[in-house]
Scaffold this active site. Structure first.
Site, PDB file in Angstrom:
ATOM      1  CD  GLU A 120      -3.065  -1.080   1.636  1.00 22.96           C
ATOM      2  OE1 GLU A 120      -2.474  -0.587   2.681  1.00 22.96           O
ATOM      3  OE2 GLU A 120      -4.429  -2.134   1.794  1.00 22.96           O
ATOM      4  CG  ASP A 160      11.023  14.255 -13.704  1.00 19.90           C
ATOM      5  OD1 ASP A 160      11.623  13.009 -14.403  1.00 19.90           O
ATOM      6  OD2 ASP A 160       9.546  13.802 -13.773  1.00 19.90           O
ATOM      7  CG  ASN A 193       0.207  20.194 -24.071  1.00 22.79           C
ATOM      8  OD1 ASN A 193       0.905  21.290 -22.919  1.00 22.79           O
ATOM      9  ND2 ASN A 193       0.714  20.137 -25.314  1.00 22.79           N
ATOM     10  CD  GLU A 241      13.235  43.650 -33.432  1.00 22.27           C
ATOM     11  OE1 GLU A 241      12.733  43.117 -32.602  1.00 22.27           O
ATOM     12  OE2 GLU A 241      12.735  43.387 -34.551  1.00 22.27           O
ATOM     13  N   GLY A 281       5.094  23.092 -20.833  1.00 22.41           N
ATOM     14  CA  GLY A 281       6.465  23.593 -20.123  1.00 22.41           C
ATOM     15  C   GLY A 281       6.410  22.284 -18.927  1.00 22.41           C
TER      16      GLY A 281
HETATM   17  C1  DGJ Z   1       3.279  22.992 -24.411  1.00 21.64           C
HETATM   18  C2  DGJ Z   1       4.428  23.122 -25.194  1.00 21.64           C
HETATM   19  O1  DGJ Z   1       4.683  23.520 -23.291  1.00 21.64           O
HETATM   20  C3  DGJ Z   1       4.675  24.357 -25.905  1.00 21.64           C
HETATM   21  O2  DGJ Z   1       5.575  24.515 -25.874  1.00 21.64           O
HETATM   22  C4  DGJ Z   1       3.728  23.533 -26.722  1.00 21.64           C
HETATM   23  O3  DGJ Z   1       4.117  22.979 -28.006  1.00 21.64           O
HETATM   24  C5  DGJ Z   1       2.449  24.073 -26.466  1.00 21.64           C
HETATM   25  N1  DGJ Z   1       2.227  22.783 -25.827  1.00 21.64           N
HETATM   26  C6  DGJ Z   1       1.679  22.997 -27.898  1.00 21.64           C
HETATM   27  O4  DGJ Z   1       0.253  22.684 -28.068  1.00 21.64           O
END
Ligand code: DGJ
Length: 729
Positions: free
Chosen positions: A177, A535, A481, A615, A530
């Site tokens: 557990e 990790d 995501n 730039e 992001g």
């Molecule tokens: C989240 C990522 O962190 C971004 O850089 C980009 O790739 C988007 N997803 C795309 O959906």
């Protein structure tokens, strides 16, 4: 040998170059933790243990008197039900429903070299790193299972790693557990706890608080290690600073749910625990099966937080990251995401790539939007075939065109997720994680595929391989995501559902391993919206991870500062993006954006076609400068010079080459005020006796470190300086 054994006393002393760790199996067979700290003579530190009659702290049945209680003794691997009422590492349920358990020392084994863990990431020894393994086996007093405690002693790295394997040697099923990977009991002293908290677009903010009585914990039950807390934390003496004092690091090499806690008890002892979060976990262990708990890497430094971080930087750079890009220079990239999002076709990308090649970019990355039906983030995930209608060409044609500009080509995937609006989901709705009879939690309009299932993984792997085989592709960004929810796998019985989250992570690792085996030269960048899966587990497969979806240079100062405690600069995906910034709407100078992005993997994420000729000229120079300093930045020693929380005025950090012959000082002015005093930055890590040149002016190293360096006056808000310091030859 880094492991010293006193056979008679069953005293085990583990030695690295600067640290010592000790435990002892006592006369009852309890494995007691006796010491962790600076290296000294391997003396028996059990003299520090007090045996006393403590009210309401019971005694094991075979204890000779009331002075012996597991409720107060420092233990190496405490188990629930043994009379230790503190937080414990292990909790087992037997098939008769009972869960009280006691562990006793059975045997030990010492091996040359570092153990490895089948299917899980682990720090490895290389030719020039000495390593030894100690395995101590404990057995439960009901004779059902063994607990094998693994210790990897990496002398030169100053690292001690740990992992645990539980083996059922009985004829009955048991249920695990809770199996944490590491426990360290500190009997004496006060400590501060440093954790790294945050959220999406604000990851790994450093927090330092005193360890107080009771439990203080961080963790994740999101299926990934998370944006909210990081599986790295450290303990320091209250007086410890960046450069002085005792500090201990604990890093968990796992990319899923985790728990890290301190538990200060009634006698002011501090227990540290780290491992898989028990929230979504229960593992059925049938006769002769075994379970492997992931590795933790522990380090000790007598010289403050900075030195502790540098232990991890070196070890993770050289002995955790693998593959070609562990050592080869990684290309400066341009990523399409913030430049064009989903709004592109092949020609637009080629136009961007042409400009990118012109300014010195080496790799062009086509981010989200090239596959299936994907013009928004609501559909298409799972359909990993190229949308040639959208691109107006095949992937091979696009890749060839980009290569003909002298660039490498990279591509984005989100293999673990599926949109309900996709062919994959329409054909296999049961492949998504979902609880029968309950609608799943949606996030970004997507569900998560059941990566604990081999058939699901195989299908996605095949699709990815087809894409990767169809064109020349040198880079993959592996994204995720959303947080994982509805953790239920259609193929497992009811009493194995508690294994799904763990099996998912193993499945992810298995697929990544297949990818790097088939494409050894591929550079893979990890990403989870992001830094939601930033990790050490991921670093074993992907030598760099997109640090945060926040590309604002000023926000990144705090994010990259926090990340630097446990992770090397070379792992932090970092790009220059346009202004005003997409996330914060802040304006920062282009040079400052580069100063911050250069303190990471370095790349750009904007539409180059929208940049002015001035730039472009600046960017060309930035890329040239980064390439010149690449080795210093990526492989040099990293020094935090200020803490952005305590220093609202300006922020600074520094890279020093291993031989001390050059350094790069980076500073960002956070506030600007009229008639201000000159800012002075004391440097670190230089050789005091060497003479250094800054803009042709000579300074002894001791002057730059003790007196400091006078920074130029900042002329505008957020102005930054990159100051190159070279030894005078
Ligand atoms: C989240 C990522 O962190 C971004 O850089 C980009 O790739 C988007 N997803 C795309 O959906």
């Amino acid at each position: 040998m880094a492991i010293i054994l006193d056979e008679k006393k069953l005293l085990f002393t583990l030695l690295t170059n600067h640290s010592m760790y000790q435990m002892k199996a006592d006369r009852y067979g309890a494995l007691l933790h006796t010491y962790y700290g600076p290296k000294g003579i391997p003396f028996d530190y059990s003299y520090l243990i007090t045996y006393a009659d403590h009210g309401f702290s019971g005694n094991p049945y075979d204890a000779e008197n009331r002075l012996y209680s597991l409720d107060v003794l420092p233990q190496e691997y405490p188990v629930y039900g043994s009379g230790d009422y503190r937080s414990t590492a292990l909790k087992v349920r037997y098939d008769d429903g009972t869960n009280a358990c006691e562990l006793r020392y059975l045997r030990h084994e010492i091996q040359e070299g570092k153990y490895s863990l089948c299917g899980l990431p682990a720090v490895y020894a290389s030719n020039d790193t000495k390593a030894d393994t100690l395995i101590i086996t404990l057995e439960d007093t009901r004779k059902r299972f063994y607990v094998h405690l693994y210790y990897g002693v990496m002398e030169d790295l100053d690292l001690i790693t740990r992992a645990v394997r539980i083996e059922n040697h009985s004829d009955n099923t048991i249920y695990l557990e809770q199996v944490l990977s590491t426990c360290v009991d500190f009997q004496h002293g006060d400590y501060d706890l440093h954790t790294f908290y945050g959220r999406h677009v604000k990851e790994r903010t450093h927090q330092r608080v005193p360890v107080s009585h009771g439990v203080q914990s961080v963790g994740s039950t999101r299926g990934a290690s998370s944006h909210q807390y990081n599986p790295f934390f450290l303990l320091s003496r209250p007086e410890a600073t960046e450069d002085t004092g005792d500090c201990y690091g604990f890093s968990f090499l796992y990319s899923g749910d985790f728990l890290a806690l301190s538990d200060k008890d009634q006698y002011n002892q501090t227990r540290i625990l780290m491992g898989i979060h028990p929230g979504n976990f229960c593992y059925r262990l049938d006769p002769s099966e075994s379970f492997l708990a992931p590795e933790t890497a522990m380090a000790y430094s007598a010289n403050g937080l900075g030195a502790l971080s540098r232990i991890y930087h070196k070890a993770y750079r050289n002995n955790l990251c693998r593959g070609k890009y562990k050592t080869s220079r990684r290309p400066v990239l341009l990523n399409s995401w913030e430049g064009v999002y989903f709004d592109f076709d092949g020609q637009k990308l080629i136009d961007m790539a042409r400009e990118a090649a012109d300014i010195g970019v080496e790799l062009f990355v086509m981010d989200d939007g090239w596959f299936g039906k994907r013009d928004l983030d609501v559909s298409g995930l799972g359909d990993w075939y190229v949308n040639e209608t959208k691109l107006g060409c095949s992937l091979k044609e696009l890749s060839d065109e980009i290569h003909s500009l002298g660039l490498q080509f990279g591509i984005w995937f989100e293999p673990e997720c599926v949109n309900e609006d996709s062919n994959l989901y329409r054909e296999h709705p049961d492949w998504a994680l979902r609880v029968p009879g309950k609608e799943p939690v949606r996030s970004r309009d997507q569900l998560v595929l059941d990566f604990s299932r081999e058939d699901v993984r195989e299908y996605i792997t095949k699709q990815m391989f087809q894409v990767l085989d169809s064109a020349r592709i040198e880079y993959v960004k592996w994204d995720l995501n959303r947080s994982i929810s509805d953790i239920y796998s259609a193929l497992l019985p009811a009493d194995r559902q508690g294994e799904v989250a763990y099996r998912y992570v193993l499945g992810l690792y298995n697929m990544l391993e297949k990818l790097i085996t088939r494409y050894p030269d591929l550079l893979i960048e990890g990403c989870c919206g992001g830094g939601g899966r930033f990790d050490p587990g991921m670093l074993y497969y992907t030598p760099q991870i997109w640090c945060s979806d926040d590309t604002d240079a000023i926000e990144r100062l705090t994010i990259q500062y926090g990340s630097s405690f446990g992770y090397p600069i070379s792992t932090m995906g970092s790009h220059v993006s346009k202004c005003p910034n997409e996330q914060t709407h802040r304006n920062t100078p282009l040079e400052t954006r580069a100063t911050v992005a250069m303190s990471g993997t370095f790349g750009y994420e904007l539409d180059v076609n929208k940049m002015s000729p001035e730039e472009k000229a600046v960017v060309t120079e930035q890329i040239r400068e980064f390439k010149k300093h690449y080795d210093l930045i990526q492989n040099g020693d990293y020094y935090r010079l200020t803490n952005p929380k305590d220093n609202p005025d300006f922020h600074g950090w520094e890279f020093v080459s291993e031989d001390g012959s050059e350094a790069l000082l980076c500073t960002v002015a956070l506030q600007i005020s009229p008639n201000a005093s000159r800012r002075c930055m004391r440097l670190k890590g230089l050789c005091p006796d060497k003479i250094y040149l800054i803009d042709d002016v000579e300074y002894p190293g001791s002057a730059l470190m003790n007196g400091g360096y006078l920074l130029p006056f900042a002329q505008e808000e957020y102005e930054s300086f990159r100051i190159h310091i070279v030894e005078k030859r």
